[in-house]
Write a protein that holds these residues in place. Structure first.
Motif, PDB file in Angstrom:
ATOM      1  N   VAL A  20       0.807  -1.224   0.000  1.00 51.21           N
ATOM      2  CA  VAL A  20       0.000   0.000   0.000  1.00 51.21           C
ATOM      3  C   VAL A  20       0.835   1.267   0.000  1.00 51.21           C
ATOM      4  N   ASP A  21       1.942   1.295   0.741  1.00 45.72           N
ATOM      5  CA  ASP A  21       2.728   2.526   0.783  1.00 45.72           C
ATOM      6  C   ASP A  21       3.356   2.845  -0.574  1.00 45.72           C
ATOM      7  N   VAL A  22       3.745   1.822  -1.308  1.00 51.55           N
ATOM      8  CA  VAL A  22       4.328   2.016  -2.642  1.00 51.55           C
ATOM      9  C   VAL A  22       3.251   2.481  -3.619  1.00 51.55           C
ATOM     10  N   VAL A  23       2.078   1.863  -3.544  1.00 51.34           N
ATOM     11  CA  VAL A  23       0.967   2.234  -4.433  1.00 51.34           C
ATOM     12  C   VAL A  23       0.559   3.680  -4.180  1.00 51.34           C
ATOM     13  N   HIS A  24       0.357   4.030  -2.919  1.00 54.00           N
ATOM     14  CA  HIS A  24      -0.026   5.406  -2.600  1.00 54.00           C
ATOM     15  C   HIS A  24       1.014   6.399  -3.095  1.00 54.00           C
ATOM     16  N   PRO A  80      -1.420   9.160   3.805  1.00 53.91           N
ATOM     17  CA  PRO A  80      -0.603   8.001   3.442  1.00 53.91           C
ATOM     18  C   PRO A  80      -0.665   6.922   4.516  1.00 53.91           C
ATOM     19  N   PRO A  81      -0.711   5.681   4.118  1.00 55.77           N
ATOM     20  CA  PRO A  81      -0.762   5.206   2.741  1.00 55.77           C
ATOM     21  C   PRO A  81      -2.151   4.750   2.296  1.00 55.77           C
ATOM     22  N   THR A  96     -13.803  15.155  -9.098  1.00 57.14           N
ATOM     23  CA  THR A  96     -13.022  14.673  -7.966  1.00 57.14           C
ATOM     24  C   THR A  96     -12.675  13.209  -8.199  1.00 57.14           C
ATOM     25  N   LEU A  97     -11.524  12.842  -7.664  1.00 51.59           N
ATOM     26  CA  LEU A  97     -11.096  11.450  -7.689  1.00 51.59           C
ATOM     27  C   LEU A  97     -10.617  11.115  -6.290  1.00 51.59           C
ATOM     28  N   ALA A  98     -11.245  10.118  -5.692  1.00 55.20           N
ATOM     29  CA  ALA A  98     -10.846   9.652  -4.358  1.00 55.20           C
ATOM     30  C   ALA A  98     -10.249   8.263  -4.507  1.00 55.20           C
ATOM     31  N   MET A  99      -9.029   8.125  -4.022  1.00 57.15           N
ATOM     32  CA  MET A  99      -8.326   6.839  -4.067  1.00 57.15           C
ATOM     33  C   MET A  99      -8.206   6.301  -2.655  1.00 57.15           C
ATOM     34  N   THR A 100      -8.551   5.040  -2.480  1.00 57.41           N
ATOM     35  CA  THR A 100      -8.325   4.366  -1.211  1.00 57.41           C
ATOM     36  C   THR A 100      -7.582   3.068  -1.492  1.00 57.41           C
ATOM     37  N   TYR A 101      -6.743   2.684  -0.549  1.00 55.84           N
ATOM     38  CA  TYR A 101      -5.890   1.517  -0.732  1.00 55.84           C
ATOM     39  C   TYR A 101      -6.077   0.577   0.450  1.00 55.84           C
ATOM     40  N   VAL A 102      -6.314  -0.694   0.130  1.00 58.98           N
ATOM     41  CA  VAL A 102      -6.516  -1.706   1.162  1.00 58.98           C
ATOM     42  C   VAL A 102      -5.492  -2.807   0.946  1.00 58.98           C
ATOM     43  N   ALA A 111      -6.573  -1.158  -5.042  1.00 62.81           N
ATOM     44  CA  ALA A 111      -6.661   0.291  -5.250  1.00 62.81           C
ATOM     45  C   ALA A 111      -8.061   0.613  -5.762  1.00 62.81           C
ATOM     46  N   ARG A 112      -8.796   1.371  -4.976  1.00 64.74           N
ATOM     47  CA  ARG A 112     -10.168   1.751  -5.351  1.00 64.74           C
ATOM     48  C   ARG A 112     -10.181   3.217  -5.754  1.00 64.74           C
ATOM     49  N   ALA A 113     -10.787   3.493  -6.890  1.00 57.46           N
ATOM     50  CA  ALA A 113     -10.921   4.857  -7.400  1.00 57.46           C
ATOM     51  C   ALA A 113     -12.402   5.185  -7.557  1.00 57.46           C
ATOM     52  N   VAL A 114     -12.815   6.290  -6.947  1.00 61.43           N
ATOM     53  CA  VAL A 114     -14.197   6.753  -7.064  1.00 61.43           C
ATOM     54  C   VAL A 114     -14.152   8.159  -7.657  1.00 61.43           C
ATOM     55  N   ALA A 115     -14.770   8.316  -8.818  1.00 60.98           N
ATOM     56  CA  ALA A 115     -14.746   9.597  -9.531  1.00 60.98           C
ATOM     57  C   ALA A 115     -16.140  10.201  -9.597  1.00 60.98           C
ATOM     58  N   HIS A 116     -16.193  11.509  -9.364  1.00 53.89           N
ATOM     59  CA  HIS A 116     -17.429  12.281  -9.469  1.00 53.89           C
ATOM     60  C   HIS A 116     -17.181  13.467 -10.394  1.00 53.89           C
ATOM     61  N   VAL A 117     -18.241  13.954 -11.000  1.00 52.53           N
ATOM     62  CA  VAL A 117     -18.149  15.156 -11.818  1.00 52.53           C
ATOM     63  C   VAL A 117     -19.323  16.065 -11.489  1.00 52.53           C
ATOM     64  N   GLU A 118     -19.059  17.358 -11.513  1.00 51.54           N
ATOM     65  CA  GLU A 118     -20.078  18.374 -11.259  1.00 51.54           C
ATOM     66  C   GLU A 118     -20.129  19.279 -12.479  1.00 51.54           C
ATOM     67  N   VAL A 119     -21.298  19.371 -13.100  1.00 48.36           N
ATOM     68  CA  VAL A 119     -21.461  20.197 -14.297  1.00 48.36           C
ATOM     69  C   VAL A 119     -22.736  21.016 -14.162  1.00 48.36           C
ATOM     70  N   PRO A 120     -22.794  22.174 -14.843  1.00 52.57           N
ATOM     71  CA  PRO A 120     -24.048  22.937 -14.840  1.00 52.57           C
ATOM     72  C   PRO A 120     -25.143  22.143 -15.552  1.00 52.57           C
TER      73      PRO A 120
END
Length: 153
Positions: A20-24, A80-81, A96-102, A111-120
Motif C-alpha cells: 500500500v505505501d508504494v501504491v499510494h 498516506p498510505p 473529484t477522484l478519491a483513491m483508497t488503498y486496502v 486500489a479503489r478509485a471513485v470519480a465524481h463530476v459536477e457540471v451545470p
C-alpha cells in the motif's frame, strides 16, 4: 457552481502487486501521472506542499490529450498510505477522484478509485456520457499503473 451536485461517474477497484505505501506514493505523485493516466500528456506548474509528493494542498495543471483542456488540479486530502483525494476544475466543470488503498493478505493492494463530476444543468448529458466511458478508462489507467509498479518490485 452552487446548487449543482457531484454525480458519480466511476467506482472501480484494481488489484496491484505492490504494498500500500508504494501504491499510494506512486499514484499520489503528480509527476508520475502521465506515465499511467492515458488522458494526460504532461503536468505543469506543480506547486508542492507538505512533506511528500502529492501532499494535501499540492496543485498543478493537467495538460490533457484534448486540445485546450487543462484543468487546475488540487490535492484535497492525503492520508498516506490509505487515502488520497484530488479535485480538478476546468471552466464550468469540477471533478473529484478519491483513491483508497486496502492491503491484501498476499501483500498486494486493492486500489479503489471513485470519480465524481459536477457540471451545470445544460451540460448534464456530459455527465451521463462520462458514466458510460469513465469506469473502463479509469480501470485501464489503474491497470497500467499496476503494471508499472509490478516492474519496479
Amino acid at each position: 457552481m452552487a446548487g449543482e451536485k457531484l454525480a458519480l461517474v466511476a467506482d472501480v477497484t484494481v488489484p496491484v502487486a505492490a504494498p500500500v505505501d508504494v501504491v499510494h506514493a506512486y499514484l499520489a505523485d503528480p509527476a508520475n501521472r502521465p506515465g499511467w493516466q492515458s488522458s494526460l500528456r504532461r503536468v505543469e506548474r506543480v506547486e508542492a506542499r507538505g512533506d511528500h509528493p502529492g501532499a494535501e494542498g499540492t496543485t498543478w495543471r493537467d495538460v490533457t490529450a484534448v486540445p485546450g483542456v487543462a484543468p487546475l488540479m488540487r490535492v484535497e486530502a492525503s492520508e498516506p498510505p490509505y487515502r488520497w483525494v484530488e479535485s480538478g476544475t476546468w471552466r464550468f466543470v469540477r471533478a473529484t477522484l478519491a483513491m483508497t488503498y486496502v492491503e491484501r493478505p498476499d501483500g498486494g493492494t486493492d486500489a479503489r478509485a471513485v470519480a465524481h463530476v459536477e457540471v451545470p444543468g445544460a451540460l448534464k448529458p456530459v455527465a451521463l456520457a462520462l458514466r458510460l466511458v469513465a469506469p473502463a478508462a479509469l480501470r485501464s489507467d489503474l491497470r497500467r499503473a499496476a503494471k508499472v509498479l509490478a516492474r519496479t518490485r
